[in-house]
Design a protein around this motif. Structure first.
Motif: not given
Lengths: 215, 226, 222
Positions: A164-174
């Motif tokens: 389950f991923l809830d906004e998993p990309g938030s705060n990650l770099d490209p």
């Protein structure tokens, strides 16, 4: 219990007419959908539409006011007690322990899950998310992106059937986002189930099935 | 069974480790107890109370200090999990029973640690003479256990409510009151040397602790999961 | 509905008769100051209802945890609300009686101690309900608390007074024995107990219906 129909390998999550209400707020009135092995189910909707609430209900952390959620593993409905061994969750509202460092965190989660060769698996996961060198820094000293990576490592620790991923990309770099997208694709390719709640245009493209919540 | 124990130990060890690094509960518990002890020993002192009233009144003061110190700190382990948003991941990773046992273990360590420091200090500062030291020790150990069992399940409940601070005392007190009365009786008995009161107190406290353990073990999964 | 109406009027007539006979049918009991013994016909049933409501609350709480039916949660909360009301009434009437008989409103008699703790339990239960905004969580957590309180109560009722008495023998002031009262006394007290139980059942069903309507209206928004 109502049976949910037998299916092949992997975990299938079906939810019908699910509603959640708090005393002064209706989160959503009726949502239905299904997440199947080998596919990514994308949940979208504006802020406050209940993406995170639905995710919490689907992973069994929250009881719906109405409706039914079924977790089917390899054709059998899973009991609540067994269910938690099969899922990993990454969500903004779920943190790891700030006072502990990355290694201690993972070791703790491995231990309470009753995993055996824990240390080696912890190192693998840290390497996977690129935190191996920072494994001895307390999480309190992490940047938000690093903390996000650790949360991903925690979710993958026991090699779960469902992610389950809830906004998993938030705060990650490209680079991190790119890696995560590929990794999720890889998981789906080997028959894992992924449920993704997001509003990010790139992340929305990861999935084939979409559930859209109204605001 | 052994697996459950290992998991419970992991939870307790994690709590002890984070507690050792932050000392939130320990400060709440210890500082409260020491401040009250200082205040009591200054205002009441060893000689204000007549000799015949001492066994009972000093028992009352001792247990009130211990109980309110417990109410100041024993909810921390659960409340902290909710406040720092770590509870959901713990909920998904660990079995409820392991969490309960671990948290109970952590609270036991806290309460016994508090007692180990507070009780000797209290006896010295207040000039509290105990005739039956063995009985007194047994009362402390069993009383600390029952106190920890009851506060652990109540802490688990209030951690999931919106307003936590006051609720912990409000919910704990009715459940703790009989225990408090038993323990005061027993301690007074141990102080003035009536072995009969000590044994009847131990029976009552142990049966209460035992029943609360069983009920908590049955109900904790509900509290933890919902 | 017809049957319920008849029962309602029957209850009205019954309690009216009880009230009248409490004041005119029974003569004041010996050993009591003035007419003070008459309060017993109202005080004892109130205390009984406070305990009965607690029992109902606990039983419906167990049922909620078993069946997860929101109606059981309504039942438990309505009964707790009524229990609090009757516990307050019993405490007040008891204090008035104590003032007349023993010249002090409050003296921590074992019975007074027990009802105080019951009051505290009710207050804590309702405070807990007020502090949770998720209906499902509120239902199960308050059910758990009701069961915990239920487990504690036997220790209070049976063990605390006895220990308390042994400590303060001079506070044993509750010396009324059944032989001091004639059969009329028993008749009226029993009738009053039945009447109050009927009153409780009536209030309880009304409370449950109101709460069910309130929840249905919330559901309609859903």
């Amino acid at each position: 219990m109502v049976s949910c129909g037998a299916m092949a390998d992997g975990v299938r999550i079906s939810f019908t007419d699910v509603a959640k209400r708090y005393d002064l707020r209706v989160v959503f009135r009726s949502v239905s959908g299904e997440a199947v092995p080998g596919e990514v189910l994308v949940i979208t909707g504006p802020n406050g539409s209940g993406k995170s609430t639905l995710l919490a209900i689907l992973c069994g952390l929250l009881r719906p006011t109405r409706g039914m959620v079924c977790h089917v593993l390899n054709g059998d409905e899973t009991a609540r007690e067994e269910w938690r061994n099969h899922l990993g969750v990454v969500a903004p509202a779920m943190s790891v322990y700030e006072e502990l460092d990355a290694m201690e965190n993972l070791r703790f989660f491995a231990r309470v899950r009753g995993m055996n060769d824990a240390d080696q698996r912890c190192h693998e996961c840290l390497e996977l998310v690129g935190l191996e060198t920072d494994r001895r820094t307390p999480v309190r000293g992490y940047s938000t992106g690093m903390a996000q990576r650790l949360k991903i490592a925690q979710a993958l620790l026991h090699d779960p059937e469902v992610l389950f991923l809830d906004e998993p990309g938030s705060n990650l770099d490209p680079a991190g986002k790119g890696w995560l997208g590929e990794y999720v694709h890889g998981l789906a390719a080997v028959g894992k189930t992924v449920v993704l709640a997001t509003n990010d245009r790139d992340e929305m493209k990861w999935g084939q099935n979409h559930v859209t919540l109204a605001g | 069974m052994s697996r459950l124990l290992v998991e419970a130990l992991a939870v307790a060890a994690k709590d002890l480790r984070t507690e050792f690094r932050t000392r939130v509960a320990l400060n709440a518990l210890g500082l409260f107890a020491l401040t009250v002890l200082a205040a009591v020993s200054y205002t009441v002192g060893p000689y204000r109370i007549t000799a015949e009233d001492r066994p009972f009144l000093l028992a009352v003061l001792l247990w009130i200090v211990i109980f309110f110190a417990a109410l100041a700190g024993l909810d921390r382990s659960f409340v902290k999990e909710e406040e720092s948003h770590t509870a959901p991941l713990l909920r998904l990773a660990a079995s409820p029973t392991a969490v309960w046992l671990g948290k109970l273990g952590f609270n036991l360590v806290l309460i016994y640690f508090l007692m180990a420091i507070l009780v000797p200090l209290y006896c010295i500062l207040m000039g509290y003479k105990i005739q039956l030291v063995g009985g007194f020790a047994l009362i402390l150990v069993s009383g600390g256990y029952a106190l920890a069992v009851i506060t652990t399940i109540v802490a688990a409940i209030i951690a999931r409510a919106l307003t936590r601070g006051a609720l912990f005392s409000v919910l704990s007190l009715p459940l703790l009151l009989p225990l408090l009365i038993f323990l005061i009786q027993g301690t007074a008995g141990a102080a003035d040397g009536t072995a009969e009161t000590v044994t009847s107190t131990l029976r009552a406290v142990l049966s209460m602790g035992g029943i609360m353990t069983i009920v908590s073990a049955m109900l904790f999964p509900v509290v933890w999961a919902d | 509905m017809r049957v319920a109406d008849i029962l309602k009027w029957l209850l009205f007539a019954w309690t009216a008769v009880v009230i009248v006979s409490a004041f005119f049918y029974v003569r004041p009991a010996e050993g009591f100051i003035g007419e003070s013994s008459r309060i017993v016909f109202f005080h004892v049933p109130m205390a009984w209802i406070a305990v009965l409501a607690f029992l109902v609350s606990c039983i419906t709480s167990v049922m909620y945890l078993k069946r997860r039916d929101p109606k059981d949660d309504i039942r438990a909360s309505v009964s707790a609300g009524l229990g609090l009301l009757f516990a307050v009434l019993a405490t007040t009437t008891g204090a008035v009686f104590a003032r007349i008989m023993w010249n002090s409103y409050w003296n921590w008699d074992p019975r007074q101690t027990s009802i105080t703790i019951l009051l505290l339990i009710y207050a804590a239960y309702l405070a807990l309900r007020g502090a949770i905004d998720d209906p499902e969580r509120r239902a199960s957590l308050s059910a758990v608390y009701a069961i915990l309180a239920f487990v504690t109560v036997p220790f209070l009722v049976f063990v605390v007074p006895r220990i308390y008495w042994s400590l303060h023998p001079d506070t044993i002031i509750n010396t009324r024995g059944s032989n001091e009262f004639d059969s009329r006394y028993t008749q009226v007290l029993m009738a009053s107990l039945v009447g109050f139980t009927g009153l409780y059942i009536w209030l309880y069903t009304i409370g449950c219906r109101i709460e069910a309507i309130r929840q249905r209206r919330r559901q309609e928004v859903l």
